[in-house]
Design a protein around this motif. Structure first.
Motif, PDB file in Angstrom:
ATOM      1  N   HIS A 202       0.853  -1.191   0.000  1.00 16.33           N
ATOM      2  CA  HIS A 202       0.000   0.000   0.000  1.00 16.33           C
ATOM      3  C   HIS A 202       0.891   1.243   0.000  1.00 16.33           C
ATOM      4  O   HIS A 202       1.707   1.420   0.913  1.00 16.33           O
ATOM      5  CB  HIS A 202      -0.905   0.001   1.231  1.00 16.33           C
ATOM      6  N   PRO A 203       0.772   2.110  -0.980  1.00 18.62           N
ATOM      7  CA  PRO A 203       1.668   3.266  -1.060  1.00 18.62           C
ATOM      8  C   PRO A 203       1.367   4.311   0.004  1.00 18.62           C
ATOM      9  O   PRO A 203       0.210   4.532   0.366  1.00 18.62           O
ATOM     10  CB  PRO A 203       1.411   3.828  -2.455  1.00 18.62           C
ATOM     11  N   ASP A 204       2.419   4.938   0.493  1.00 17.97           N
ATOM     12  CA  ASP A 204       2.285   6.106   1.355  1.00 17.97           C
ATOM     13  C   ASP A 204       2.271   7.327   0.436  1.00 17.97           C
ATOM     14  O   ASP A 204       3.322   7.765  -0.045  1.00 17.97           O
ATOM     15  CB  ASP A 204       3.456   6.166   2.344  1.00 17.97           C
ATOM     16  N   ARG A 205       1.096   7.846   0.174  1.00 18.49           N
ATOM     17  CA  ARG A 205       0.956   8.940  -0.795  1.00 18.49           C
ATOM     18  C   ARG A 205       1.655  10.213  -0.337  1.00 18.49           C
ATOM     19  O   ARG A 205       1.973  11.078  -1.168  1.00 18.49           O
ATOM     20  CB  ARG A 205      -0.529   9.239  -1.019  1.00 18.49           C
ATOM     21  N   ASP A 206       1.913  10.345   0.954  1.00 22.31           N
ATOM     22  CA  ASP A 206       2.541  11.551   1.482  1.00 22.31           C
ATOM     23  C   ASP A 206       4.055  11.429   1.604  1.00 22.31           C
ATOM     24  O   ASP A 206       4.716  12.397   2.007  1.00 22.31           O
ATOM     25  CB  ASP A 206       1.955  11.885   2.858  1.00 22.31           C
ATOM     26  N   HIS A 207       4.609  10.274   1.288  1.00 24.47           N
ATOM     27  CA  HIS A 207       6.060  10.105   1.395  1.00 24.47           C
ATOM     28  C   HIS A 207       6.746  10.969   0.340  1.00 24.47           C
ATOM     29  O   HIS A 207       6.351  10.961  -0.833  1.00 24.47           O
ATOM     30  CB  HIS A 207       6.433   8.638   1.194  1.00 24.47           C
ATOM     31  N   PRO A 208       7.779  11.734   0.715  1.00 18.07           N
ATOM     32  CA  PRO A 208       8.409  12.638  -0.259  1.00 18.07           C
ATOM     33  C   PRO A 208       8.983  11.921  -1.477  1.00 18.07           C
ATOM     34  O   PRO A 208       9.018  12.494  -2.572  1.00 18.07           O
ATOM     35  CB  PRO A 208       9.507  13.333   0.563  1.00 18.07           C
ATOM     36  N   ALA A 209       9.426  10.679  -1.309  1.00 18.01           N
ATOM     37  CA  ALA A 209       9.997   9.948  -2.439  1.00 18.01           C
ATOM     38  C   ALA A 209       8.946   9.594  -3.487  1.00 18.01           C
ATOM     39  O   ALA A 209       9.290   9.226  -4.613  1.00 18.01           O
ATOM     40  CB  ALA A 209      10.686   8.679  -1.953  1.00 18.01           C
ATOM     41  N   ASN A 210       7.669   9.710  -3.101  1.00 18.10           N
ATOM     42  CA  ASN A 210       6.586   9.417  -4.039  1.00 18.10           C
ATOM     43  C   ASN A 210       5.970  10.684  -4.635  1.00 18.10           C
ATOM     44  O   ASN A 210       4.899  10.623  -5.242  1.00 18.10           O
ATOM     45  CB  ASN A 210       5.492   8.596  -3.340  1.00 18.10           C
ATOM     46  N   SER A 211       6.656  11.805  -4.474  1.00 20.31           N
ATOM     47  CA  SER A 211       6.071  13.095  -4.862  1.00 20.31           C
ATOM     48  C   SER A 211       6.396  13.511  -6.289  1.00 20.31           C
ATOM     49  O   SER A 211       5.989  14.592  -6.718  1.00 20.31           O
ATOM     50  CB  SER A 211       6.558  14.189  -3.908  1.00 20.31           C
ATOM     51  N   PHE A 212       7.120  12.691  -7.031  1.00 19.58           N
ATOM     52  CA  PHE A 212       7.496  13.090  -8.387  1.00 19.58           C
ATOM     53  C   PHE A 212       7.304  11.921  -9.347  1.00 19.58           C
ATOM     54  O   PHE A 212       7.167  10.772  -8.941  1.00 19.58           O
ATOM     55  CB  PHE A 212       8.958  13.559  -8.429  1.00 19.58           C
ATOM     56  N   ARG A 213       7.311  12.229 -10.643  1.00 15.53           N
ATOM     57  CA  ARG A 213       7.267  11.225 -11.691  1.00 15.53           C
ATOM     58  C   ARG A 213       8.404  11.508 -12.671  1.00 15.53           C
ATOM     59  O   ARG A 213       8.669  12.653 -13.018  1.00 15.53           O
ATOM     60  CB  ARG A 213       5.932  11.246 -12.441  1.00 15.53           C
ATOM     61  N   SER A 214       9.060  10.465 -13.085  1.00 18.79           N
ATOM     62  CA  SER A 214      10.138  10.631 -14.054  1.00 18.79           C
ATOM     63  C   SER A 214       9.566  11.055 -15.406  1.00 18.79           C
ATOM     64  O   SER A 214       8.448  10.693 -15.770  1.00 18.79           O
ATOM     65  CB  SER A 214      10.938   9.334 -14.203  1.00 18.79           C
ATOM     66  N   ARG A 215      10.355  11.829 -16.111  1.00 18.45           N
ATOM     67  CA  ARG A 215       9.925  12.375 -17.403  1.00 18.45           C
ATOM     68  C   ARG A 215      10.149  11.349 -18.514  1.00 18.45           C
ATOM     69  O   ARG A 215      11.096  10.568 -18.485  1.00 18.45           O
ATOM     70  CB  ARG A 215      10.726  13.648 -17.701  1.00 18.45           C
ATOM     71  N   ARG A 216       9.259  11.333 -19.493  1.00 18.98           N
ATOM     72  CA  ARG A 216       9.451  10.520 -20.688  1.00 18.98           C
ATOM     73  C   ARG A 216       9.796  11.426 -21.864  1.00 18.98           C
ATOM     74  O   ARG A 216       9.229  12.507 -22.005  1.00 18.98           O
ATOM     75  CB  ARG A 216       8.200   9.711 -21.014  1.00 18.98           C
ATOM     76  N   VAL A 217      10.727  10.972 -22.684  1.00 16.50           N
ATOM     77  CA  VAL A 217      11.105  11.775 -23.847  1.00 16.50           C
ATOM     78  C   VAL A 217       9.957  11.764 -24.848  1.00 16.50           C
ATOM     79  O   VAL A 217       9.129  10.839 -24.855  1.00 16.50           O
ATOM     80  CB  VAL A 217      12.396  11.247 -24.506  1.00 16.50           C
ATOM     81  N   PRO A 218       9.859  12.769 -25.703  1.00 18.63           N
ATOM     82  CA  PRO A 218       8.818  12.782 -26.728  1.00 18.63           C
ATOM     83  C   PRO A 218       8.927  11.566 -27.637  1.00 18.63           C
ATOM     84  O   PRO A 218      10.019  11.031 -27.874  1.00 18.63           O
ATOM     85  CB  PRO A 218       9.097  14.078 -27.499  1.00 18.63           C
ATOM     86  N   VAL A 219       7.795  11.128 -28.150  1.00 17.25           N
ATOM     87  CA  VAL A 219       7.771   9.968 -29.038  1.00 17.25           C
ATOM     88  C   VAL A 219       8.736  10.149 -30.209  1.00 17.25           C
ATOM     89  O   VAL A 219       9.406   9.197 -30.639  1.00 17.25           O
ATOM     90  CB  VAL A 219       6.329   9.728 -29.546  1.00 17.25           C
ATOM     91  N   ALA A 220       8.844  11.370 -30.709  1.00 17.60           N
ATOM     92  CA  ALA A 220       9.714  11.629 -31.861  1.00 17.60           C
ATOM     93  C   ALA A 220      11.168  11.285 -31.588  1.00 17.60           C
ATOM     94  O   ALA A 220      11.931  11.022 -32.537  1.00 17.60           O
ATOM     95  CB  ALA A 220       9.588  13.089 -32.289  1.00 17.60           C
ATOM     96  N   GLU A 221      11.580  11.269 -30.338  1.00 17.40           N
ATOM     97  CA  GLU A 221      12.960  10.918 -30.001  1.00 17.40           C
ATOM     98  C   GLU A 221      13.169   9.409 -29.884  1.00 17.40           C
ATOM     99  O   GLU A 221      14.302   8.953 -29.823  1.00 17.40           O
ATOM    100  CB  GLU A 221      13.359  11.582 -28.679  1.00 17.40           C
ATOM    101  N   ALA A 222      12.082   8.643 -29.876  1.00 16.92           N
ATOM    102  CA  ALA A 222      12.209   7.217 -29.648  1.00 16.92           C
ATOM    103  C   ALA A 222      11.655   6.351 -30.780  1.00 16.92           C
ATOM    104  O   ALA A 222      11.976   5.176 -30.882  1.00 16.92           O
ATOM    105  CB  ALA A 222      11.489   6.823 -28.349  1.00 16.92           C
ATOM    106  N   VAL A 223      10.810   6.960 -31.636  1.00 21.30           N
ATOM    107  CA  VAL A 223      10.113   6.182 -32.653  1.00 21.30           C
ATOM    108  C   VAL A 223      10.264   6.846 -34.009  1.00 21.30           C
ATOM    109  O   VAL A 223      10.157   8.074 -34.117  1.00 21.30           O
ATOM    110  CB  VAL A 223       8.603   6.055 -32.310  1.00 21.30           C
ATOM    111  N   ARG A 224      10.507   6.028 -35.053  1.00 24.88           N
ATOM    112  CA  ARG A 224      10.467   6.511 -36.422  1.00 24.88           C
ATOM    113  C   ARG A 224       9.337   5.784 -37.170  1.00 24.88           C
ATOM    114  O   ARG A 224       9.213   4.566 -37.065  1.00 24.88           O
ATOM    115  CB  ARG A 224      11.787   6.266 -37.153  1.00 24.88           C
ATOM    116  N   PHE A 225       8.539   6.538 -37.891  1.00 26.86           N
ATOM    117  CA  PHE A 225       7.449   5.956 -38.674  1.00 26.86           C
ATOM    118  C   PHE A 225       7.856   5.885 -40.147  1.00 26.86           C
ATOM    119  O   PHE A 225       8.408   6.851 -40.682  1.00 26.86           O
ATOM    120  CB  PHE A 225       6.189   6.818 -38.529  1.00 26.86           C
ATOM    121  N   HIS A 226       7.597   4.758 -40.792  1.00 33.11           N
ATOM    122  CA  HIS A 226       7.920   4.571 -42.207  1.00 33.11           C
ATOM    123  C   HIS A 226       6.646   4.214 -42.959  1.00 33.11           C
ATOM    124  O   HIS A 226       5.998   3.203 -42.642  1.00 33.11           O
ATOM    125  CB  HIS A 226       8.951   3.443 -42.374  1.00 33.11           C
ATOM    126  N   ASP A 227       6.270   5.043 -43.918  1.00 30.63           N
ATOM    127  CA  ASP A 227       5.051   4.790 -44.715  1.00 30.63           C
ATOM    128  C   ASP A 227       5.428   4.291 -46.102  1.00 30.63           C
ATOM    129  O   ASP A 227       6.479   4.625 -46.633  1.00 30.63           O
ATOM    130  CB  ASP A 227       4.248   6.099 -44.853  1.00 30.63           C
TER     131      ASP A 227
END
Length: 227
Positions: A202-227
């Motif tokens: 059960h998460p402690d919602r008030d714990h400081p270590a749970n107060s942030f979320r890591s960032r994800r890079v934009p899709v354009a930096e990780a995926v190439r589309f080929h048509d």
């Protein structure tokens, strides 16, 4: 039309579930019920695998057994993993690693240059961040590299199953550095190789270590589309 609407709603629910999931490093007291534990592992077992080999094996430790394991880990001085860790991270991989590291340190009050503080935070991995449950996930070396691909899908499914029950979890490669100790503790055959652990509860919602979320890079930096 009704089917399409239903599928769209399910997609929104799935996107929300994935978006909510984060690494939980602080837990409230109390175990997860045995019924929910059974539901979590049943869902995780539906993860896809190469030729349906389902190569993962999982040990779940709770209660007094986890307390004994914490104590034994603290007293053991052996280090080494079954799978080689990266010697270094370069370029964007180093940048992303540093970014999330500083997010964590800032959240818990560890200042830049405080090596003792950062070491203390790292060692919390081996206390399972106070979680009431820990899962240890292994694969057989004989199945080969694709077993690691399969176990990745298993870990993700496990994490999302936990999140779907309103619980918190964190996947931990750090525990893989205690592979020799864990092999002795669980009496694994030599062919079984330690991949990672998952601490959860059960998460402690008030714990400081749970107060942030890591960032994800934009899709354009990780995926190439080929048509």
């Amino acid at each position: 039309m009704a089917y399409s609407r239903c599928m769209a709603e399910e997609n929104v629910l799935f996107d929300d579930l994935v978006g909510r999931r984060g690494s939980c490093r602080g837990y409230a007291p109390g175990p997860v019920s045995s019924e929910v534990l059974e539901q979590i592992v049943t869902t995780a077992q539906r993860a896809p695998s190469w030729c349906n080999t389902q190569p993962w094996q999982t040990e779940i430790v709770s209660g007094a057994a986890l307390d004994r394991l914490r104590k034994a880990l603290a007293e053991d001085d052996r280090w080494g993993s079954d799978f080689e860790f990266p010697g270094s991270y370069e370029g964007v991989y180093r940048d992303r690693r540093r970014e999330v590291g500083w997010q964590l340190y800032e959240a818990v009050g560890v200042e830049r240059g405080d090596r003792e503080g950062s070491a203390r935070q790292m060692l919390l991995n081996f206390d399972f961040f106070g979680a009431p449950h820990a899962a240890f996930i292994t694969v057989p070396a004989s199945v080969g590299v694709y077993a690691l691909v399969d176990v990745g899908s298993y870990v993700q499914t496990f994490l999302l199953a936990i999140e779907s029950h309103g619980l918190g979890a964190i996947a931990q490669a750090a525990l893989a550095q205690k592979a020799e100790f864990l092999r002795d503790w669980f009496e694994w055959d030599d062919d079984r190789k330690m991949v990672c652990a998952i601490s959860f509860g059960h998460p402690d919602r008030d714990h400081p270590a749970n107060s942030f979320r890591s960032r994800r890079v934009p899709v354009a930096e990780a995926v190439r589309f080929h048509d």
